[in-house]
Design an enzyme around this catalytic site. Structure first.
Site, short mmCIF file in Angstrom:
data_model
loop_
_atom_site.label_atom_id
_atom_site.label_comp_id
_atom_site.label_asym_id
_atom_site.label_seq_id
_atom_site.Cartn_x
_atom_site.Cartn_y
_atom_site.Cartn_z
N GLY A 31 -6.34 1.29 -10.72
CA GLY A 31 -6.13 2.67 -11.17
C GLY A 31 -6.55 3.71 -10.15
O GLY A 31 -6.77 3.40 -8.98
N HIS A 37 -0.31 2.79 -4.06
CA HIS A 37 0.06 2.07 -5.29
C HIS A 37 1.52 2.34 -5.66
O HIS A 37 2.26 1.43 -6.02
CB HIS A 37 -0.82 2.54 -6.46
CG HIS A 37 -2.29 2.33 -6.28
ND1 HIS A 37 -3.17 3.38 -6.12
CD2 HIS A 37 -3.05 1.21 -6.26
CE1 HIS A 37 -4.40 2.91 -6.02
NE2 HIS A 37 -4.36 1.59 -6.08
N GLN A 61 -15.32 -8.52 -9.39
CA GLN A 61 -15.12 -8.44 -7.93
C GLN A 61 -16.07 -7.45 -7.27
O GLN A 61 -15.98 -7.24 -6.07
CB GLN A 61 -13.66 -8.14 -7.59
CG GLN A 61 -13.19 -6.74 -7.91
CD GLN A 61 -11.69 -6.59 -7.71
OE1 GLN A 61 -10.90 -7.17 -8.45
NE2 GLN A 61 -11.29 -5.82 -6.71
N GLY A 147 -0.58 -4.62 -1.30
CA GLY A 147 -0.56 -3.83 -0.06
C GLY A 147 -1.27 -4.57 1.07
O GLY A 147 -2.33 -5.18 0.85
N ASP A 150 -5.20 -4.31 1.99
CA ASP A 150 -6.19 -5.36 1.71
C ASP A 150 -5.65 -6.68 2.25
O ASP A 150 -5.20 -7.55 1.49
CB ASP A 150 -6.46 -5.43 0.22
CG ASP A 150 -6.97 -4.10 -0.33
OD1 ASP A 150 -8.17 -3.85 -0.24
OD2 ASP A 150 -6.14 -3.28 -0.79
N ARG A 187 -11.09 4.99 -2.90
CA ARG A 187 -12.47 5.28 -2.47
C ARG A 187 -12.54 6.48 -1.51
O ARG A 187 -13.65 6.97 -1.26
CB ARG A 187 -13.09 4.05 -1.80
CG ARG A 187 -13.39 2.94 -2.80
CD ARG A 187 -14.26 1.85 -2.19
NE ARG A 187 -14.76 0.94 -3.21
CZ ARG A 187 -14.20 -0.24 -3.53
NH1 ARG A 187 -13.11 -0.64 -2.92
NH2 ARG A 187 -14.73 -1.00 -4.47
P1 AMP Z 1 -6.56 -1.30 -5.81
O1 AMP Z 1 -6.24 -0.36 -6.92
O2 AMP Z 1 -7.38 -0.69 -4.72
O3 AMP Z 1 -7.04 -2.63 -6.29
O4 AMP Z 1 -5.16 -1.60 -5.10
C1 AMP Z 1 -4.07 -2.12 -5.83
C2 AMP Z 1 -2.98 -2.53 -4.87
O5 AMP Z 1 -2.57 -1.39 -4.10
C3 AMP Z 1 -3.47 -3.58 -3.86
O6 AMP Z 1 -2.41 -4.51 -3.64
C4 AMP Z 1 -3.73 -2.76 -2.64
O7 AMP Z 1 -3.62 -3.48 -1.42
C5 AMP Z 1 -2.63 -1.71 -2.74
N1 AMP Z 1 -2.98 -0.55 -1.92
C6 AMP Z 1 -4.13 0.17 -1.95
N2 AMP Z 1 -4.12 1.14 -1.01
C7 AMP Z 1 -2.93 1.01 -0.36
C8 AMP Z 1 -2.31 1.70 0.73
N3 AMP Z 1 -2.92 2.72 1.34
N4 AMP Z 1 -1.09 1.29 1.12
C9 AMP Z 1 -0.47 0.26 0.52
N5 AMP Z 1 -0.99 -0.43 -0.51
C10 AMP Z 1 -2.20 -0.06 -0.95
#
Ligand code: AMP
Length: 286
Positions: A31, A37, A61, A147, A150, A187
Site C-alpha cells: 500500500g 506500484h 517481513q 518491481g 526490489d 519509504r
Molecule cells: P511494496 O509495496 O514496497 O511491497 O512494493 C510492491 C511492489 O511494487 C514490489 O514488487 C516492488 O518491487 C514494486 N515497486 C516498489 N517501488 C517501485 C518502483 N519505484 N518501481 C517499480 N516497482 C516498484
C-alpha cells in the site's frame, strides 16, 4: 471495483472469473501506492482480463526494530488510485486473516535469502516468501508483477516459484524513478527535505557505475570503490552495502563477465533506501 477482506471472498470472485475463462493478473503491495506500484497494475491490465491488487503490510517481513508500526498507510487514497486504474479487486486482509492465532508455517529460500539485504534484515525474505506464497495460493493468479526496485525479492520469488512448482508466471518490471532519479518508494515519505537531496547519492552512484561500464571497466572492485567514494561524500548518507553479484545466485563477482546485479542499501538519516542496476547480456538496465 470491490474490496475483499476475507480469503473466501477472493476465492469466490476469482473462481467466477476463471469459469468465464479470464486470465488473472496479480500485484502484491504493502500500500501507500505510487507510480512504481501503478506501473505494475498497468502491465497487468494490459496483459490479463482481471487484475487483483493486495494491500497488506506484512508483519513477518519486518524485524523487531524496523518500521512496521509507522509504515505509511492510506487505504482511502490507495483505493482511489486503483479505481482510476480500473483494478477489479483489492484484497485488504486484516493481520488475523493472514496469520491467525497458532500460525506456524514459513517458507525459506536458502542462501539467496542470506545475501545483500538478508544480511542486515535477517528473516526479511522468509516473511516475504511466506506472505507471497500465501497470496499466490489465495488469489491463484496466472501472472504476478514485481518491481526490479526490489531485485533480490524478484530473484528469490522466481526461485521459490521454480522450486515449489508454482504455476504462476512472475513478471519483473523496470524501476520507476522521480525525474531527478530517486527510485520511488513508500519509504521516501520518511525523508526530510535535506535527506531527500542526500538520497540522490544512490542514483548518482549507479549512474557512475553505468558510465564506468560503458567506458569498458569490468573490474567489480574498481566500480564498487568508486561508488562507495561517491556516496561517502554525502554526510547524511551511511552505506549498508554496495555489492556487485551474479544475477542468478547473488554471489559476489570479481569481473562483469556475466549477468550481474549492482545493488546498494544506504541509510539516509534513519531511513534505509535501496536501489540497483542490472547488467544483462552486455546492457545496463536501471
Ligand atoms: P511494496 O509495496 O514496497 O511491497 O512494493 C510492491 C511492489 O511494487 C514490489 O514488487 C516492488 O518491487 C514494486 N515497486 C516498489 N517501488 C517501485 C518502483 N519505484 N518501481 C517499480 N516497482 C516498484
Amino acid at each position: 471495483m470491490e474490496i475483499a477482506k476475507t480469503i473466501e471472498e477472493v476465492r469466490q470472485k476469482v473462481a467466477d472469473w476463471k469459469k468465464s475463462g479470464f486470465k488473472i493478473g496479480f500485484v502484491p503491495t504493502m500500500g501507500y501506492l505510487h507510480e512504481g506500484h501503478l506501473s505494475l497494475v498497468r502491465e497487468s491490465k494490459k496483459r490479463t482480463d482481471r487484475t487483483v491488487v493486495s494491500i497488506f503490510v506484512n508483519p513477518t517481513q519486518f524485524g523487531p526494530n524496523e518500521d512496521y508500526q509507522i509504515y505509511p498507510r492510506d487505504l482511502e487514497r490507495d483505493q482511489k488510485l486503483l479505481l482510476e486504474e480500473g483494478v477489479d479487486l483489492i484484497f485488504y486482509p486484516p493481520v488475523e486473516v493472514m496469520y491467525p492465532e497458532g500460525y506456524k508455517t514459513y517458507v525459506e529460500v536458502k542462501e539467496l535469502q542470506d545475501q545483500l539485504c538478508g544480511r542486515s534484515r535477517p528473516g526479511h525474505f522468509r516473511g516475504v516468501c511466506t506472505v507471497v506464497l500465501k497470496l499466490f495460493n489465495i488469489v491463484q493468479p496466472d501472472e504476478a508483477y514485481f518491481g526490479w526496485k526490489d531485485a533480490q525479492q524478484v530473484i528469490i520469488i522466481q526461485k521459490m516459484v521454480e522450486d515449489l512448482n508454482l504455476s504462476v508466471k512472475v513478471i519483473p518490471r523496470p524501476i520507476i524513478r522521480d525525474p531527478d532519479g530517486l527510485a520511488l518508494s513508500s519509504r521516501n515519505t520518511y525523508l526530510r527535505p535535506e535527506e531527500r537531496k542526500a538520497a540522490l547519492a544512490l542514483n548518482r552512484s549507479l549512474d557512475l557505475a553505468a558510465e564506468l561500464i560503458r567506458k569498458g571497466e569490468l573490474n567489480a572492485e574498481i566500480i564498487r570503490r568508486r561508488m562507495l567514494e561517491l556516496i561517502e561524500q554525502e554526510p547524511l548518507a551511511r552505506v549498508d552495502y554496495v555489492e556487485i553479484v551474479d544475477l542468478k545466485n547473488l554471489e559476489k563477482v570479481e569481473k562483469l563477465d556475466r549477468d550481474v546485479l549492482i545493488a546498494l542499501a544506504v541509510y539516509v538519516g534513519r531511513t534505509r533506501l535501496i536501489d540497483n542496476l542490472r547488467f544483462i547480456s552486455g546492457e545496463v538496465e536501471k
